[in-house]
Design an enzyme around this catalytic site. Structure first.
Site, mmCIF file in Angstrom:
data_model
loop_
_atom_site.group_PDB
_atom_site.id
_atom_site.type_symbol
_atom_site.label_atom_id
_atom_site.label_comp_id
_atom_site.label_asym_id
_atom_site.label_seq_id
_atom_site.Cartn_x
_atom_site.Cartn_y
_atom_site.Cartn_z
ATOM 1 N N PHE A 15 0.859 -1.193 0.000
ATOM 2 C CA PHE A 15 0.000 0.000 0.000
ATOM 3 C C PHE A 15 0.885 1.230 0.000
ATOM 4 O O PHE A 15 1.749 1.376 0.864
ATOM 5 C CB PHE A 15 -0.921 0.025 1.225
ATOM 6 N N ASP B 81 9.197 2.674 1.570
ATOM 7 C CA ASP B 81 8.023 3.388 2.070
ATOM 8 C C ASP B 81 7.947 3.110 3.576
ATOM 9 O O ASP B 81 7.463 2.072 4.005
ATOM 10 C CB ASP B 81 6.773 2.888 1.343
ATOM 11 N N LYS C 264 2.694 9.608 8.477
ATOM 12 C CA LYS C 264 1.982 9.160 9.673
ATOM 13 C C LYS C 264 2.487 9.768 11.000
ATOM 14 O O LYS C 264 1.998 10.807 11.391
ATOM 15 C CB LYS C 264 1.944 7.633 9.711
HETATM 16 C C1 LIG Z 1 -0.799 5.194 5.352
HETATM 17 C C2 LIG Z 1 0.202 4.821 4.329
HETATM 18 C C3 LIG Z 1 0.380 5.579 3.160
HETATM 19 C C4 LIG Z 1 -0.513 6.731 2.791
HETATM 20 O O1 LIG Z 1 -0.376 7.810 3.661
HETATM 21 P P1 LIG Z 1 -1.456 8.999 3.632
HETATM 22 O O2 LIG Z 1 -0.916 9.988 4.608
HETATM 23 O O3 LIG Z 1 -2.776 8.423 4.018
HETATM 24 O O4 LIG Z 1 -1.474 9.523 2.241
HETATM 25 C C5 LIG Z 1 1.391 5.199 2.287
HETATM 26 N N1 LIG Z 1 2.187 4.158 2.554
HETATM 27 C C6 LIG Z 1 2.051 3.408 3.667
HETATM 28 C C7 LIG Z 1 2.987 2.272 3.925
HETATM 29 C C8 LIG Z 1 1.052 3.721 4.590
HETATM 30 O O5 LIG Z 1 0.897 2.951 5.684
#
Ligand SMILES: *Cc1c(COP(=O)(O)O)cnc(C)c1O
Length: 383
Positions: free
Chosen positions: A123, A208, A237
């Site tokens: 994700f 990420d 986050k």
């Molecule tokens: C939550 C998340 C995102 C997206 O972040 P947003 O601030 O909601 O755009 C991207 N990558 C990972 C691994 C995430 O957990």
């Protein structure tokens, strides 16, 4: 718009690991706003930093120097790897920036194509390019045309990666532990092999760390567990402990692919966001929150292993630090609403996985209380 199915509760206040609703009812927060409030709610250092900065200057354009931004970028660099930083406002935006940076770097280098390998179950966000990078079809349905330039392979499969690499591929993008995919931990040694493979083929390794970063998994950043360094890392986050902010971190050689005018953000790195970030990281380092996360995570795992003995519905407990997933053999979606009744905030993924990502400041007594409530809920369900 109706983009969330929401639980019947209005949360109005929080302190540490506890939150309260508008009737005064108390909850243990085992979600932290989805791995966001890592220092707990209303942490005094972050509150004070925001109050002080709000009285002076919320915002000024990146057309000017922003000292707080330089300070915080420096803090990230000092505590990660030799790098330069671009600030934005969310995880998707940080990843979008990483994709743009990787493509531009590849284009300037001219040696390889700019296709990016990603992994099934991953994700990376909800913008069009990050949805394209995400390895889950359910997030793509109805959004054609999805941007091209991504190829998805099974998570943790180094052989599949070797097979898919050709001259068109310029980068690999991956989470150290898959978060939205259901707390999926890669095989031991995978990231070392991945780093070697990227080096051998001249590929950029983009991590990420939006969910795994900021001490969530028991080290300040997830990549530290396997003693490798990425070329590019994205954060969001927990970066501002709840204040919206994201960061794109890249080795100098890669970062140089951006020059004035090639990428930008109006709000990115504003003084208010940076004040929250500085206070957050400063507190994390001072209080050695990463170590606390590792210790409390292993205590939480032990407690969960104990109740697994009496609940055969539990199939597997996995994770690292305070990023924990409990997989069941059946649909447990109703646990979220039942948890609200019992005074606990719980999150269920893919109907069968209970994701536990509490504030990292959680105490053993609070872990005992949370696991006690989960145990009671499972008993009621006959699991
Ligand atoms: C939550 C998340 C995102 C997206 O972040 P947003 O601030 O909601 O755009 C991207 N990558 C990972 C691994 C995430 O957990």
């Amino acid at each position: 718009m109706n983009t969330y199915s929401r639980l019947q509760v209005n949360l109005v206040r929080g302190k540490g690991v506890k939150v309260w609703d508008d009737t005064g009812k108390e909850y243990i927060d085992m979600l932290s706003g989805i791995a966001v409030c890592n220092l707990g709610h209303a942490h005094p250092a972050v509150v004070k930093a925001l109050q002080d900065q709000a009285e002076r200057l919320f915002h000024c354009s990146n057309l000017y120097h922003i000292p707080q931004q330089e300070t915080f970028a420096d803090m990230i660099v000092q505590n990660s790897f030799d790098s330069r930083v671009f600030f934005c406002n969310s995880g998707a935006e940080a990843n979008e920036g990483a994709i743009k940076l990787a493509r531009r770097y590849c284009s300037l280098e001219g040696r390889r194509g700019s296709r990016i390998v990603t992994f099934s179950g991953s994700f990376h966000g909800r913008t069009l390019a990050t949805v394209a990078a995400t390895g889950q079809d359910r997030f793509k349905q109805g959004y054609d045309p999805i941007p091209a330039g991504f190829v998805s392979i099974p998570f943790g499969d180094i052989d599949a990666l070797e097979e898919v690499i050709d001259d068109e591929v310029g980068a690999v993008m991956i989470e150290p532990i898959q978060g939205e995919g259901g707390i999926i931990v890669p095989p031991q040694g995978f990231f070392k092999k991945l780093r070697n493979l990227c080096d051998r083929h001249g590929l950029l390794l983009i991590l990420d760390e939006v969910q795994t970063g900021m001490a969530r998994t028991g080290s300040l950043f997830g990549y530290m567990y396997e003693d490798i360094e990425p070329d590019v890392m994205t954060l969001a986050k927990a970066l501002g402990n709840g204040f919206p902010v994201g960061a794109l971190v890249a080795k100098p050689k890669v970062a140089e692919a951006f020059s004035p005018g090639t990428h930008a953000s109006t709000f990115g790195g504003n003084p208010l966001a940076m004040s929250a970030c500085i206070a957050t990281l400063d507190t994390m380092l001072k209080d050695d929150i990463a170590k606390h996360s590792l210790q409390q995570g292993s205590y939480l795992k032990t407690c969960l292993e104990e109740i697994k003995e009496i609940h055969p519905g539990i199939k597997e407990i996995r994770g690292r630090g305070l990023m924990m997933g409990v997989e069941f053999d059946r649909n447990i979606s109703s646990l979220c609403a039942e948890g609200i009744n019992k005074g606990i905030l719980l999150n269920v993924q893919k109907e069968r996985i209970l994701r536990l990502v509490p504030p990292l400041v959680i105490s053993k007594a609070e872990i005992d209380a949370a696991v006690g409530i989960i145990d009671a809920l499972l008993r009621e369900k006959g699991l």
